[in-house]
Design a protein around this motif. Structure first.
Motif, short mmCIF file in Angstrom:
data_model
loop_
_atom_site.label_atom_id
_atom_site.label_comp_id
_atom_site.label_asym_id
_atom_site.label_seq_id
_atom_site.Cartn_x
_atom_site.Cartn_y
_atom_site.Cartn_z
N GLY A 50 54.26 38.68 37.32
CA GLY A 50 55.47 38.78 38.14
C GLY A 50 55.78 37.57 38.98
N GLY A 51 55.30 36.37 38.59
CA GLY A 51 55.64 35.16 39.35
C GLY A 51 54.47 34.21 39.50
N GLY A 52 54.61 33.30 40.45
CA GLY A 52 53.57 32.28 40.68
C GLY A 52 52.44 32.83 41.52
N ALA A 53 51.48 33.44 40.86
CA ALA A 53 50.40 34.13 41.59
C ALA A 53 49.52 33.18 42.37
CB ALA A 53 49.55 34.93 40.61
N ILE A 54 49.41 31.95 41.94
CA ILE A 54 48.50 31.01 42.62
C ILE A 54 48.92 30.77 44.06
CG2 ILE A 54 49.77 28.94 41.89
CD1 ILE A 54 47.05 27.56 41.58
N PHE A 55 50.23 30.86 44.31
CA PHE A 55 50.71 30.61 45.67
C PHE A 55 50.37 31.75 46.63
CE2 PHE A 55 53.67 28.29 42.86
CZ PHE A 55 53.33 27.01 43.25
N SER A 56 50.05 32.92 46.07
CA SER A 56 49.68 34.05 46.92
C SER A 56 48.33 33.83 47.59
CB SER A 56 49.64 35.34 46.09
OG SER A 56 50.92 35.64 45.57
N ARG A 125 50.44 40.45 42.05
CA ARG A 125 49.84 39.30 42.73
C ARG A 125 49.00 39.69 43.94
NH1 ARG A 125 54.78 36.36 44.17
NH2 ARG A 125 56.01 37.93 43.12
N SER A 126 49.41 40.67 44.71
CA SER A 126 48.64 41.05 45.90
C SER A 126 47.29 41.64 45.52
CB SER A 126 49.44 42.06 46.74
OG SER A 126 49.71 43.23 45.98
N LYS A 127 47.27 42.49 44.47
CA LYS A 127 46.00 43.04 44.02
C LYS A 127 45.12 41.95 43.42
CE LYS A 127 47.64 47.74 43.04
NZ LYS A 127 47.84 48.77 41.97
N ASN A 128 45.74 40.99 42.77
CA ASN A 128 45.00 39.87 42.19
C ASN A 128 44.25 39.09 43.26
OD1 ASN A 128 44.28 38.00 40.05
ND2 ASN A 128 45.74 36.60 40.98
N VAL A 129 44.92 38.84 44.40
CA VAL A 129 44.28 38.12 45.51
C VAL A 129 43.09 38.90 46.04
CG1 VAL A 129 44.58 37.28 47.87
CG2 VAL A 129 46.37 36.88 46.16
N ASP A 130 43.28 40.20 46.22
CA ASP A 130 42.20 41.04 46.75
C ASP A 130 40.99 41.03 45.82
OD1 ASP A 130 41.16 43.16 48.59
OD2 ASP A 130 41.30 44.37 46.76
N ILE A 131 41.22 41.14 44.52
CA ILE A 131 40.11 41.15 43.56
C ILE A 131 39.38 39.81 43.56
CG2 ILE A 131 39.57 41.21 41.09
CD1 ILE A 131 41.71 43.37 40.81
N HIS A 132 40.14 38.72 43.58
CA HIS A 132 39.51 37.39 43.60
C HIS A 132 38.67 37.19 44.86
CE1 HIS A 132 41.91 36.19 40.14
NE2 HIS A 132 41.22 35.06 40.10
N GLN A 133 39.16 37.67 45.99
CA GLN A 133 38.41 37.53 47.23
C GLN A 133 37.10 38.31 47.17
OE1 GLN A 133 41.27 38.77 50.18
NE2 GLN A 133 42.05 36.69 50.48
N ARG A 134 37.14 39.49 46.56
CA ARG A 134 35.92 40.28 46.43
C ARG A 134 34.93 39.62 45.46
NH1 ARG A 134 37.58 46.20 44.95
NH2 ARG A 134 39.50 45.22 44.22
N ILE A 135 35.46 39.05 44.38
CA ILE A 135 34.60 38.34 43.43
C ILE A 135 33.96 37.14 44.10
CG2 ILE A 135 34.59 36.93 41.33
CD1 ILE A 135 36.77 38.79 40.23
N THR A 136 34.77 36.37 44.86
CA THR A 136 34.26 35.18 45.54
C THR A 136 33.19 35.55 46.56
OG1 THR A 136 36.38 34.05 45.28
CG2 THR A 136 34.88 33.19 46.96
N SER A 137 33.45 36.61 47.33
CA SER A 137 32.49 37.04 48.35
C SER A 137 31.17 37.46 47.70
CB SER A 137 33.07 38.20 49.15
OG SER A 137 32.14 38.69 50.08
N THR A 138 31.25 38.21 46.62
CA THR A 138 30.04 38.65 45.93
C THR A 138 29.28 37.46 45.36
OG1 THR A 138 31.10 40.75 45.36
CG2 THR A 138 29.15 40.13 44.09
N ALA A 139 30.02 36.50 44.78
CA ALA A 139 29.38 35.33 44.20
C ALA A 139 28.68 34.49 45.26
CB ALA A 139 30.42 34.48 43.45
#
Length: 649
Positions: A50-56, A125-139
């Motif tokens: 739905g758009g430019g997710a990287i900017f989120s 995009r909002s859910k994508n940011v949340d998932i990436h943050q959780r992955i980063t935190s776990t890593a």
């Protein structure tokens, strides 16, 4: 060979005409189906979120429509039909909105041997940011644990203070090995040093002290030959992953790896468990070593658990009969100071130590990219500037050979253990550690020594002696802070005289009250055992001038459109001129100047040019007042580093 192209929805929109390359040589769309098999078997996967997710992931996303985020950054693609675009080019199209449907579509496309389009509809995009943050935190948690785990060659001071710290014994060759040594003197070095720092003094002590004395020096954690808290490989991994930063708002000291108390416990436990030393008759600590000695004294006298069973007073490593010798060391905050309020000077001190530690750590990053000669050049300048401070009393001019040798030793220490030495610098910052260790000393058993050229600590020594807080203050003539290097013979004589003094053998004594006058003088002095460089000097503003300007923008009598946020950025809003002010600011001493610009834009800034002019006049009037104390001062280097310092003013 089947080939896959993966791109985002916005990327696909930017190059839709590229799909024509898959059909450009077909004679007609009517017989395209038969010809597609001879074309490149390219599967194009369009990831549609739905758009430019990287900017989120950028901080500006949280402001939403207040800054027109969707319009200018999000660039939504909901109105675009990739199915219709595929039909326009005569390309097969598949749609997938689940992992199962995507797997089937992708498998079928690869087996078809023809070019196809797969639109993969994924989470927003909002859910994508949340998932990436959780992955980063776990890593990060996993990697941090991985690079912090200890092996047989390493130790974790925060979890286990039983670290085997190397010691050095000073002995007289004329004394037989079987001689009974009933008393023990411990020597502790300062920051960036090691156990050999005491060699010159130790050589004198073995000649002058009775043979019953066992004289030992020890490597503090993070120094000399002490085991690595993190191995060089782990340090490299942490550096590469940016896990070694000293963040101002982080509770870094909670790690406890190199705090004063952690190192004091490590020394006590190593002496008892590794070397079988049951008691210390005297401790001499230089600079940081003096603070460690004070902490050891407090911890032992208050029965603080040091990973060992509590002992009765007769079996403690340190008792009230232990003689304490402090050389240019910080005694903590002396009486009549408000210990409950963290003063601005404390905050400045922590920031200075953090910046210095971060500077050393940053130079460590560069060692992987620059020649070793360049790194040694940096370390040489760092150390030379450090020892050029007034605390050292022009050591380079008075003893050039000794200065050169000391610089070389410090460079070697930093090149080998820079990460840990930087960590000690920050974690041992006085405001982050106990401030009243002086209360636990036995005055009759305490000697304080400072050099006459070390104005700060010689002043503290005189006042502390006057207050009755120490048995005696000894001032070493023609010496700065580098006491062990400059005057080893005089230091040895002071120690021997104090240790041989039979008059204080069984006396404890009490401190007399400090007068208000003395206390005020004491508290005006910054009691600080590691006089450091000032990496971020405060610059006081002196005068400010400003001048208006106006320029034409655009070309051919046409202005610029689309300037502003949201509705203000509509194409009908045209900007033909830009006006504002050029500002010049000079420091009070005229040694620093700055130039800036203020040029408000309608639709972008709240203030108009007229309001900005009024504000600038008010600032200029304020700075022109006679009372210089009211003028603001700034940590210019921090502000220029763009680390958020300006927002905290």
């Amino acid at each position: 060979t089947p080939t896959t192209l993966v791109c985002g929805d916005v990327s696909a929109l930017h190059d839709l005409n590229g799909l024509y390359g898959l059909t450009s040589d077909l004679p007609s769309l009517s017989n395209a189906q038969s010809k597609l098999h001879s074309r490149v078997p390219l599967t194009t996967i369009i990831v549609n979120n739905g758009g430019g997710a990287i900017f989120s992931f950028l901080p500006i996303a949280k402001h939403g429509q207040d800054v027109g985020f969707e319009e200018f950054w999000g660039t939504p693609t909901k109105s675009i039909s990739f199915r219709k675009w595929a039909d326009a080019f005569g390309l097969p199209y598949r749609y997938a909105n689940s992992f199962e449907s995507f797997r089937e579509a992708y498998r079928s496309s690869l087996l078809s041997g023809r070019p196809e389009i797969i639109e993969a509809r994924v989470i927003d995009r909002s859910k994508n940011v949340d998932i990436h943050q959780r992955i980063t935190s776990t890593a990060i948690q996993f990697v941090t644990k991985l690079v912090s785990e200890t092996s047989s060659d390493e130790c974790d001071l925060s979890l286990n203070t039983r670290i085997n710290l190397p010691i050095k014994r000073y002995t007289n060759e004329n004394i037989s090995k079987g001689s009974n040594r009933s008393k023990t003197l411990l020597l502790i070095h300062g920051w960036m040093g090691d156990k050999s720092e005491w060699d010159l003094v130790g050589a004198e002590l073995v000649k002058d002290l009775p043979h019953e004395w066992d004289i030992i020096s020890i490597d503090l954690p993070g120094h000399g030959e002490a085991p690595y808290i993190l191995s060089p490989i782990q340090q490299m991994m942490r550096t590469a992953l940016s896990l070694n930063s000293f963040h101002e708002n982080a509770d870094f000291c909670s790690s406890g790896k190199f705090s004063i108390d952690a190192m004091a416990k490590a020394v006590c436990n190593s002496l008892q468990n590794d070397y079988g030393i049951k008691s210390l008759d005297a401790i001499a600590g230089y600079s940081l070593g003096g603070r460690i000695a004070l902490a050891m004294n407090r911890l032992c006298l208050t029965n603080t658990d040091m990973n060992a069973p509590q002992q009765d007073n007769d079996n403690k490593l340190i008792t009230k009969q232990t003689r304490l010798i402090l050389l240019g060391a910080n005694p903590g905050k002396l009486p009549f100071d408000d210990h409950t309020v963290k003063t601005e000077s404390d905050n400045q001190r922590v920031r200075k130590d953090r910046l210095l530690a971060q500077s050393l750590l940053s130079s460590l990053y560069k060692t992987y990219l620059i020649p070793i000669g360049s790194d040694l050049s940096y370390l040489s300048k760092f150390v030379a500037k450090w020892y050029g401070n007034n605390l050292w009393g022009d050591l380079q001019e008075r003893y050039p050979h000794k200065f050169k040798n000391m610089i070389y030793r410090r460079i070697m220490s930093l090149s080998e253990r820079r990460h840990e030495i930087a960590s000690v610098l920050y974690e041992c910052s006085p405001p982050l550690n106990p401030i009243d260790d002086w209360k636990k000393v036995t005055p009759a058993k305490t000697l304080y020594i400072a050099g006459s050229l070390d104005k700060k600590y010689s002043f503290i020594g005189r006042l502390w002696e006057k207050s009755g807080g120490v048995n005696k203050y000894v001032e070493i003539n023609d010496a700065g802070h580098a006491l062990l290097v400059e005057q080893p013979r005089e230091i040895s004589s002071a120690l021997v005289g104090f240790l041989k003094d039979a008059r204080i053998a069984n006396t404890l004594g009490t401190s007399k009250e400090i007068s208000d006058e003395d206390a005020n003088v004491v508290n005006d002095v910054k009691t600080d055992d590691k006089e450091k460089l000032d990496p971020a000097p405060r610059i006081q503003v002196g005068v400010m001038e400003f001048e208006s300007f106006s320029i034409t923008v655009g070309s051919y009598n046409a202005g610029i459109r689309g300037i502003g946020w949201g509705d203000s950025a509509r194409i009908e809003n045209e900007l033909k001129s830009r006006s504002g002010f050029i500002i010049s600011i000079a420091s009070g001493d005229g040694m620093a100047v700055g130039v800036g610009e203020v040029s408000p834009l309608n639709g972008l800034h709240k203030e108009s040019a007229e309001e900005a002019a009024h504000q600038l006049n008010a600032v200029k009037k304020f700075l022109s007042c006679d009372n210089s104390e009211k003028r603001p001062s700034f940590l210019a280097r921090e502000i220029l580093s763009m680390n958020g310092s300006l927002s905290r003013l």
